[in-house]
Design a protein around this motif. Structure first.
Motif, PDB file in Angstrom:
ATOM      1  N   ASN A  35     -19.241 128.335  62.556  1.00 48.89           N
ATOM      2  CA  ASN A  35     -20.771 127.683  62.963  1.00 48.89           C
ATOM      3  C   ASN A  35     -20.999 126.364  62.464  1.00 48.89           C
ATOM      4  OD1 ASN A  35     -21.344 130.016  64.110  1.00 48.89           O
ATOM      5  ND2 ASN A  35     -22.143 131.277  62.146  1.00 48.89           N
ATOM      6  N   GLY A  36     -20.294 125.857  61.536  1.00 50.00           N
ATOM      7  CA  GLY A  36     -20.380 124.411  61.067  1.00 50.00           C
ATOM      8  C   GLY A  36     -21.186 124.323  60.044  1.00 50.00           C
ATOM      9  N   SER A  37     -21.253 125.411  59.240  1.00 54.11           N
ATOM     10  CA  SER A  37     -21.840 125.457  58.189  1.00 54.11           C
ATOM     11  C   SER A  37     -20.835 125.798  56.698  1.00 54.11           C
ATOM     12  CB  SER A  37     -23.043 126.667  57.937  1.00 54.11           C
ATOM     13  OG  SER A  37     -23.982 126.466  58.929  1.00 54.11           O
ATOM     14  N   LEU A  38     -20.919 124.771  55.959  1.00 53.00           N
ATOM     15  CA  LEU A  38     -20.056 125.112  54.582  1.00 53.00           C
ATOM     16  C   LEU A  38     -20.797 125.640  53.625  1.00 53.00           C
ATOM     17  CD1 LEU A  38     -17.852 121.973  55.216  1.00 53.00           C
ATOM     18  CD2 LEU A  38     -17.200 124.306  55.713  1.00 53.00           C
ATOM     19  N   PRO A  39     -20.378 126.679  53.028  1.00 45.53           N
ATOM     20  CA  PRO A  39     -20.777 127.199  51.646  1.00 45.53           C
ATOM     21  C   PRO A  39     -20.545 126.225  50.753  1.00 45.53           C
ATOM     22  CG  PRO A  39     -18.914 128.449  52.376  1.00 45.53           C
ATOM     23  CD  PRO A  39     -19.190 127.496  53.422  1.00 45.53           C
ATOM     24  N   PRO A  40     -21.026 126.496  49.438  1.00 45.55           N
ATOM     25  CA  PRO A  40     -20.661 125.614  48.137  1.00 45.55           C
ATOM     26  C   PRO A  40     -19.549 125.901  48.008  1.00 45.55           C
ATOM     27  CG  PRO A  40     -23.027 126.872  48.106  1.00 45.55           C
ATOM     28  CD  PRO A  40     -22.236 127.372  48.979  1.00 45.55           C
ATOM     29  N   LYS A  41     -18.946 124.810  47.064  1.00 45.00           N
ATOM     30  CA  LYS A  41     -17.599 125.027  46.524  1.00 45.00           C
ATOM     31  C   LYS A  41     -17.476 125.963  45.606  1.00 45.00           C
ATOM     32  CE  LYS A  41     -16.657 119.859  46.299  1.00 45.00           C
ATOM     33  NZ  LYS A  41     -16.387 118.934  45.569  1.00 45.00           N
ATOM     34  N   GLY A  42     -16.325 126.791  45.504  1.00 41.82           N
ATOM     35  CA  GLY A  42     -16.091 127.929  44.604  1.00 41.82           C
ATOM     36  C   GLY A  42     -14.905 128.715  45.311  1.00 41.82           C
ATOM     37  N   SER A  43     -14.840 129.993  44.676  1.00 40.02           N
ATOM     38  CA  SER A  43     -13.452 130.737  45.187  1.00 40.02           C
ATOM     39  C   SER A  43     -13.997 132.239  45.165  1.00 40.02           C
ATOM     40  CB  SER A  43     -12.392 130.602  43.845  1.00 40.02           C
ATOM     41  OG  SER A  43     -11.509 131.371  44.280  1.00 40.02           O
ATOM     42  N   PHE A  44     -13.336 133.060  46.074  1.00 41.08           N
ATOM     43  CA  PHE A  44     -13.444 134.330  46.348  1.00 41.08           C
ATOM     44  C   PHE A  44     -12.756 135.379  45.458  1.00 41.08           C
ATOM     45  CE2 PHE A  44     -15.767 134.518  50.869  1.00 41.08           C
ATOM     46  CZ  PHE A  44     -16.729 134.005  50.127  1.00 41.08           C
ATOM     47  N   LEU A  49     -11.521 143.158  44.926  1.00 40.93           N
ATOM     48  CA  LEU A  49     -12.148 143.136  43.630  1.00 40.93           C
ATOM     49  C   LEU A  49     -13.010 141.697  43.402  1.00 40.93           C
ATOM     50  CD1 LEU A  49      -9.182 144.342  41.446  1.00 40.93           C
ATOM     51  CD2 LEU A  49     -11.243 145.432  42.162  1.00 40.93           C
ATOM     52  N   GLY A  50     -12.596 140.699  44.357  1.00 52.67           N
ATOM     53  CA  GLY A  50     -13.214 139.388  44.121  1.00 52.67           C
ATOM     54  C   GLY A  50     -12.930 138.904  42.540  1.00 52.67           C
ATOM     55  N   GLN A  51     -14.266 138.514  42.176  1.00 52.64           N
ATOM     56  CA  GLN A  51     -14.188 137.886  40.788  1.00 52.64           C
ATOM     57  C   GLN A  51     -15.268 138.953  39.836  1.00 52.64           C
ATOM     58  OE1 GLN A  51     -15.421 133.934  41.609  1.00 52.64           O
ATOM     59  NE2 GLN A  51     -13.291 133.260  41.291  1.00 52.64           N
ATOM     60  N   THR A  52     -15.395 140.127  40.418  1.00 48.31           N
ATOM     61  CA  THR A  52     -16.403 140.978  39.548  1.00 48.31           C
ATOM     62  C   THR A  52     -15.928 141.250  38.015  1.00 48.31           C
ATOM     63  OG1 THR A  52     -16.625 142.037  41.611  1.00 48.31           O
ATOM     64  CG2 THR A  52     -17.538 143.324  39.670  1.00 48.31           C
ATOM     65  N   LEU A  53     -14.721 141.485  37.963  1.00 46.67           N
ATOM     66  CA  LEU A  53     -14.220 141.805  36.644  1.00 46.67           C
ATOM     67  C   LEU A  53     -14.364 140.557  35.569  1.00 46.67           C
ATOM     68  CD1 LEU A  53     -10.672 143.502  37.268  1.00 46.67           C
ATOM     69  CD2 LEU A  53     -13.099 144.733  36.580  1.00 46.67           C
ATOM     70  N   ALA A  54     -14.172 139.465  36.025  1.00 47.44           N
ATOM     71  CA  ALA A  54     -14.234 137.970  35.134  1.00 47.44           C
ATOM     72  C   ALA A  54     -16.037 138.057  34.993  1.00 47.44           C
ATOM     73  CB  ALA A  54     -13.910 136.932  35.890  1.00 47.44           C
ATOM     74  N   PHE A  55     -16.637 138.252  35.814  1.00 50.04           N
ATOM     75  CA  PHE A  55     -18.039 138.347  35.784  1.00 50.04           C
ATOM     76  C   PHE A  55     -18.477 139.118  34.805  1.00 50.04           C
ATOM     77  CE2 PHE A  55     -22.313 139.209  37.235  1.00 50.04           C
ATOM     78  CZ  PHE A  55     -22.990 138.055  37.132  1.00 50.04           C
ATOM     79  N   LEU A  56     -18.172 140.324  34.885  1.00 48.85           N
ATOM     80  CA  LEU A  56     -18.705 141.312  33.639  1.00 48.85           C
ATOM     81  C   LEU A  56     -18.018 141.428  32.584  1.00 48.85           C
ATOM     82  CD1 LEU A  56     -18.569 144.381  36.127  1.00 48.85           C
ATOM     83  CD2 LEU A  56     -20.547 143.236  35.613  1.00 48.85           C
ATOM     84  N   LYS A  57     -17.239 140.399  32.308  1.00 53.44           N
ATOM     85  CA  LYS A  57     -16.510 140.287  30.872  1.00 53.44           C
ATOM     86  C   LYS A  57     -17.684 140.159  29.773  1.00 53.44           C
ATOM     87  CE  LYS A  57     -12.758 138.060  28.390  1.00 53.44           C
ATOM     88  NZ  LYS A  57     -11.860 136.809  28.308  1.00 53.44           N
ATOM     89  N   PRO A  58     -17.727 140.661  28.732  1.00 56.15           N
ATOM     90  CA  PRO A  58     -18.735 140.675  27.940  1.00 56.15           C
ATOM     91  C   PRO A  58     -18.700 139.172  27.056  1.00 56.15           C
ATOM     92  CG  PRO A  58     -17.447 142.659  27.547  1.00 56.15           C
ATOM     93  CD  PRO A  58     -16.824 141.986  28.519  1.00 56.15           C
ATOM     94  N   HIS A  59     -19.982 138.673  26.682  1.00 56.43           N
ATOM     95  CA  HIS A  59     -19.997 137.527  26.077  1.00 56.43           C
ATOM     96  C   HIS A  59     -21.240 137.500  25.248  1.00 56.43           C
ATOM     97  CE1 HIS A  59     -23.152 136.020  28.671  1.00 56.43           C
ATOM     98  NE2 HIS A  59     -22.741 136.818  29.723  1.00 56.43           N
TER      99      HIS A  59
END
Length: 279
Positions: A35-44, A49-59
């Motif tokens: 569609n010609g629309s580019l999302p922000p930079k990043g990674s899936f 699993l995506g990046q869920t495990l890293a996101f849920l890592k306690p801090h």
């Protein structure tokens, strides 16, 4: 022949599920580019699993955590990711977040990822929208108003506080976050269900509540034995327990001969019954 057909169906089902997960991971990005629309930079991240495990890592609570710090430094304060089985745009930008909150219900709709709905329930106030959310909010406000207007409200909180402080006497170490959670739970159960911390029902509900909380911030895969699956079952048990308590209170209210007692329970029970019906 029948056995071969069965395994063929199983293999096709597994292949279809795997294909669905892969498409869910990559298809949104492909459609945006077409569609010609580019999302922000990043990674899936990883498929499924995506990046869920890293996101849920306690801090530590006084930091963003390694996941957000790394992604903000690499991609900026707004970046794309894949969390809780869903493509996600993550914003750590204060001005953008303020704009989103100011336009909630207009340009943006508040919601949780779909897998979280399985834990919270379809009619939870956190995931409900439109008229359902409004009705649940009115029920919650009415419940808080009635509870705070009760003469014994402050005395109940004081008794719960003293009881909890006494329970710390023989402990060499106290984990504050767990004790604060128990205190909040005991106050709510006392005001909503009329149960004291010493009653067996309170203990069962507390155990299910803690299981529920652990699963709420876990990888949302419904596989027997996982925190997510245990949390879903715990929520169902809590719902069943509360319904049973309400039915018992309604039966007792019907047998009560004094109008004052019946009126007092009727107002309180009416709110609870509305919540149970919606659940």
């Amino acid at each position: 022949m029948a056995g071969s057909t069965f395994w063929l169906v199983v293999l096709l089902g597994m292949f279809g599920s795997l294909l669905g997960f892969i498409l869910n991971h990559f298809l949104p990005l492909m459609l945006l580019r077409l569609n010609g629309s580019l999302p922000p930079k990043g990674s899936f991240g990883w498929p499924i699993l995506g990046q869920t495990l890293a996101f849920l890592k306690p801090h530590p609570s006084n930091s963003l955590g390694a996941f957000l710090q790394h992604h903000c430094s690499r991609y900026g304060k707004v970046f794309k990711s894949h969390l809780f089985l869903s493509p996600t745009i993550v914003s750590c930008d204060q001005e953008l977040n303020y704009f989103i909150l100011q336009n909630e219900g207009k340009l943006f709709e508040c919601s949780y990822p779909k897998p979280i709905h399985g834990i919270l329930g379809k009619s939870s106030m956190l995931v409900a929208v439109a008229d359902t959310h409004k009705r649940l909010r009115n029920v919650a406000v009415s419940l808080v108003t009635i509870t705070k207007s009760k003469p014994e409200f402050l005395s109940d909180i004081e008794a719960t506080t003293i009881s909890m402080l006494h329970s710390w006497k023989d402990k060499s170490q106290v984990i504050f976050c767990e004790e604060a959670r128990k205190f909040t739970f005991n106050v709510i159960v006392k005001q909503v269900l009329g149960l004291t911390p010493d009653e067996p029902q309170t203990t069962r509900i507390l155990e299910d509540f803690l299981t529920f909380m652990r699963g709420l911030i876990s990888l949302p895969l419904y596989i027997p034995g996982t925190p997510y699956a245990r949390a879903v079952k715990a929520r169902r048990r809590i719902s069943s327990t509360v319904k049973a308590i309400i039915e018992e209170r309604r039966r007792q209210a019907a047998e009560t001969s004094t109008n004052s007692s019946r009126s007092k329970r009727s107002d309180f029970l009416e709110i609870l019954m509305d919540v149970v019906i919606l659940i």
